[in-house]
Motif scaffolding. Structure first.
Motif, mmCIF file in Angstrom:
data_model
loop_
_atom_site.group_PDB
_atom_site.id
_atom_site.type_symbol
_atom_site.label_atom_id
_atom_site.label_comp_id
_atom_site.label_asym_id
_atom_site.label_seq_id
_atom_site.Cartn_x
_atom_site.Cartn_y
_atom_site.Cartn_z
ATOM 1 N N TYR B 149 0.742 -1.214 -0.187
ATOM 2 C CA TYR B 149 -0.098 -0.049 -0.294
ATOM 3 C C TYR B 149 0.843 1.279 -0.072
ATOM 4 O O TYR B 149 0.849 2.316 -0.884
ATOM 5 C CB TYR B 149 -0.958 -0.194 1.172
ATOM 6 N N SER B 211 -9.464 3.435 -5.951
ATOM 7 C CA SER B 211 -9.321 2.238 -6.069
ATOM 8 C C SER B 211 -10.198 1.947 -7.904
ATOM 9 O O SER B 211 -11.213 1.251 -8.182
ATOM 10 C CB SER B 211 -9.037 1.473 -5.471
ATOM 11 N N HIS B 216 -6.288 -0.171 -9.745
ATOM 12 C CA HIS B 216 -7.145 -0.750 -8.523
ATOM 13 C C HIS B 216 -5.746 -1.895 -8.037
ATOM 14 O O HIS B 216 -6.104 -2.691 -7.577
ATOM 15 C CB HIS B 216 -8.413 -1.445 -9.216
ATOM 16 N N TRP B 218 -3.211 -2.845 -6.685
ATOM 17 C CA TRP B 218 -3.111 -2.652 -5.076
ATOM 18 C C TRP B 218 -4.381 -3.214 -4.331
ATOM 19 O O TRP B 218 -3.944 -3.723 -3.132
ATOM 20 C CB TRP B 218 -3.137 -1.485 -4.790
ATOM 21 N N THR B 219 -5.490 -2.665 -4.605
ATOM 22 C CA THR B 219 -7.363 -3.122 -3.376
ATOM 23 C C THR B 219 -6.770 -4.424 -2.871
ATOM 24 O O THR B 219 -6.752 -4.670 -1.713
ATOM 25 C CB THR B 219 -8.294 -2.789 -3.933
ATOM 26 N N TYR B 223 -6.526 -4.984 1.258
ATOM 27 C CA TYR B 223 -8.256 -4.681 1.758
ATOM 28 C C TYR B 223 -8.101 -6.525 2.709
ATOM 29 O O TYR B 223 -8.231 -6.361 3.553
ATOM 30 C CB TYR B 223 -9.325 -5.424 0.937
ATOM 31 N N THR B 231 -9.928 -2.729 6.700
ATOM 32 C CA THR B 231 -10.573 -2.905 5.793
ATOM 33 C C THR B 231 -11.626 -2.094 5.654
ATOM 34 O O THR B 231 -12.167 -1.182 4.567
ATOM 35 C CB THR B 231 -10.504 -4.403 5.102
ATOM 36 N N SER B 235 -12.465 1.353 2.967
ATOM 37 C CA SER B 235 -12.960 1.179 1.669
ATOM 38 C C SER B 235 -14.292 1.378 2.180
ATOM 39 O O SER B 235 -14.906 2.125 0.930
ATOM 40 C CB SER B 235 -13.499 -0.171 1.259
ATOM 41 N N LYS B 239 -13.168 5.803 0.548
ATOM 42 C CA LYS B 239 -13.801 6.242 -0.882
ATOM 43 C C LYS B 239 -14.822 7.600 -0.991
ATOM 44 O O LYS B 239 -14.801 8.591 -2.024
ATOM 45 C CB LYS B 239 -15.169 5.173 -0.933
ATOM 46 N N ALA B 291 -13.602 -6.763 -1.358
ATOM 47 C CA ALA B 291 -12.449 -5.746 -1.859
ATOM 48 C C ALA B 291 -12.624 -5.337 -3.508
ATOM 49 O O ALA B 291 -12.981 -4.571 -3.748
ATOM 50 C CB ALA B 291 -10.588 -6.646 -1.821
ATOM 51 N N SER B 294 -15.895 -3.750 -4.062
ATOM 52 C CA SER B 294 -15.575 -2.021 -3.014
ATOM 53 C C SER B 294 -15.134 -1.535 -4.692
ATOM 54 O O SER B 294 -15.523 -0.042 -5.134
ATOM 55 C CB SER B 294 -14.511 -1.638 -1.944
ATOM 56 N N VAL B 295 -13.999 -2.423 -5.263
ATOM 57 C CA VAL B 295 -13.419 -1.748 -6.913
ATOM 58 C C VAL B 295 -14.947 -1.287 -7.887
ATOM 59 O O VAL B 295 -14.883 -0.263 -8.711
ATOM 60 C CB VAL B 295 -12.547 -2.395 -7.186
#
Lengths: 112, 468
Positions: B149, B211, B216, B218-219, B223, B231, B235, B239, B291, B294-295
């Protein structure tokens, strides 16, 4: 008797585009280092190059700005970069203690 | 404004509370601090203030966004526990303080009037999160996540900062409205190409933080590796703050070059929706699925930003609220279920861990089901109205521009139903071990509250929407 500042006199003769080119080169070198190198510390150095490339740009542009806003931003960036480096080195140290390496390809527990 | 100052002070106060022998005071104190900041925030309702020579602006939009951020922080802190069983090596005071500091950064990102404030807010938020990601110091995965991260995040910060420098070179100012008047005023020599490059760099940096694909990558790892509580924090808060900042920056400063950035954003939106939803299907761990989810939700939020209609801010607000509440519920249930039967000392986060949850604890199963239904966007939950408002901004913008995005978005919501319902099916239809799961009263209260909010907002969305 007027005081002569040799550095300033030379500086004012350099056109802005030189600064922009130099900072673009610095930025590209930093970006290349981050992408290519696998040692976490070296990647960190690449990131610092990128930040300082931006700083060079800010200061160069602020020569044409009577308020010197660019230089003020540059100061903030230096402070933030220092804070970031502190956290970064702490994380790298922790990773080194756990993994016995700072090679980014070997720090890969998640895929296993 | 008062909320930013008070949160900074409360964070420092929290650090001092860490010296106390008894740690039981920390959680209530932190909750009280957040509640006080929330109240202080509401004092400015219906007022417009500009602080520190045009550095920060507070108005109703700022208060709405920061209320959502503070609410999600409150919920996250409320479901936190001792951060490990080992009294010696846990530092709850520090973690609470860092969470409060990161909220300060998030609030600065929401209210910035000057790119300096945006940069500093973003950095305060990010640096705090690097620390929180690595807070489980003895876990290899947490350390690895923090390193990843940090490296990716600071890389994005470098690009973002270079973009700001170029925009400054083109316009001669960091002030949002000054940049805006340069861009739309049409300088006599035409807009400098530096501005376009700078805008694209800034977009890349911001899209990384929220992300969105292709930034994205790394997400999932971050996460997955971070402690689940953080996390949940990452998230939701990042955001909300990231989209508030992105929307504000693009609409105030770069309305004049809308023709350039809406195309970039719609491309990113389509890619984000496809990558987020389709990859989520193939995950075997619920945490990783959340995770990727969330993307995908970043993709839905981007639709409202790219559409840029007068309804966009309220759509983004409602969507962030619905998404944040449902995500916190999902992660809260995941924390409890995963720690029941650890595998090799790690929490079991696979879908199988949820088998037979309805028998083991009906409340957990029900709140999980409601949150998943809300994330999938099924009617009678808040998530449905979030999607509805976001899609209607795209319709307002016109089908020639946004038609393609809408088709992809609707198709991908259907894909979303598949992986969200897998959890519900596991907890209601499959049979697992029947050992009941106990919950603490505060935890139970938070779950009931978030579930009630999700259903309540689904039945009466206008109650909140008229504030936005």
């Amino acid at each position: 008797m007027p005081v002569f500042y040799p550095l300033l006199a030379v500086n004012s003769a350099i056109p802005l585009s030189y600064f922009v080119l130099a900072s673009a080169a610095l930025f590209s070198i930093g970006l290349g280092v981050v992408v290519v190198k696998r040692n976490a510390i070296v990647v960190l150095m690449g990131v610092e190059l990128m930040l300082n490339a931006a700083n060079l740009n800010l200061v160069a542009f602020s020569r044409y700005d009577p308020d010197l806003k660019g230089q003020m931003f540059g100061l903030f960036v230096i402070v933030v970069a220092a804070a970031e480096a502190v956290v970064a080195l702490a994380i790298v140290l922790l990773v080194y203690r756990r993994f016995q390496t700072v090679d980014l390809d070997e720090v890969n527990e998640m895929k296993r | 404004m008062l909320s930013i100052i008070s949160l900074s002070l409360f964070g420092i106060l929290n650090l001092f509370l860490g010296f106390l022998k008894s740690r039981r005071v920390l959680l209530p104190a932190t909750l009280l601090f957040i509640a006080l900041a929330f109240a202080a925030n509401l004092l400015d309702w219906n007022h417009q203030y500009v602080y520190f020579r045009d550095m920060l602006r507070t108005n109703n939009l700022f208060i709405n966004f920061s209320s959502i951020i503070l609410l999600t922080t409150f919920l996250t802190v409320a479901i936190s526990r001792s951060f490990g069983t080992d009294e010696e090596h846990t530092h709850p005071a520090e973690y609470y303080a860092i969470m409060l500091f990161s909220v300060v950064g998030a609030l600065m990102m929401v209210g910035f009037e000057n790119l300096i404030m945006l940069f500093i807010g973003l950095e305060i938020l990010s640096v705090s999160l690097y620390v929180l990601t690595g807070s489980d110091k003895r876990s290899l995965r947490s350390n690895e996540a923090a390193l990843k991260y940090f490296l990716m995040g600071s890389f994005a910060t470098g690009i973002f900062l270079f973009g700001i420098a170029l925009v400054y070179g083109a316009t001669g100012s960091f002030n949002l409205s000054a940049i805006g008047s340069y861009v739309s005023g049409g300088p006599t020599t035409g807009i400098s190409p530096l501005l376009y490059v700078g805008l694209l760099f800034i977009l890349a940096g911001m899209l990384f933080k929220v992300s969105a694909a292709p930034f994205h990558f790394w997400t999932p790892d971050v996460y997955d590796g971070a402690p689940t509580l953080f996390t949940a924090f990452m998230s939701t808060v990042v955001k909300t703050a990231g989209f508030a900042a992105l929307y504000r920056l693009l609409t105030v400063s770069f309305t004049g070059v809308y023709g350039l950035w809406w195309q970039v954003l719609t491309g990113v939106t389509v890619l984000t929706l496809l990558v987020g939803n389709i990859t989520a299907v193939y995950q075997s761990s619920v945490k990783r699925m959340l995770a990727y989810s969330s993307v995908s939700h970043a993709g839905y939020l981007l639709i409202a930003v790219a559409a840029k209609t007068p309804q966009s801010p309220s759509a983004i607000l409602f969507y962030s609220l619905a998404y944040s509440i449902a995500t916190i519920t999902g992660f809260a249930v995941l924390i409890l279920v995963a720690e029941q039967k650890p595998i090799e000392g790690r929490p079991d986060e696979r879908y199988e861990a949820f088998n037979g949850l309805a028998k083991r604890n009906p409340l957990l199963a029900f709140s999980l089901a409601v949150s998943m239904v809300s994330l999938a966007g099924i009617p009678l939950t808040a998530g449905f109205w979030g999607k509805f408002f976001v899609f209607s901004t795209a319709v307002d913008r016109g089908m020639t521009n946004m038609g393609m995005v809408l088709v992809v978005a609707v198709l991908m919501s259907v894909v979303g139903v598949y992986y969200y319902f897998r959890v519900i099916i596991a907890s209601y239809l499959k049979t697992g071990d029947s050992e009941p799961i106990g919950i603490r009263p505060l935890y139970r209260f938070i779950l009931v509250l978030t579930t009630a909010l999700t259903i309540g907002l689904g039945l009466f969305p206008d109650v909140v929407r008229q504030l936005f």
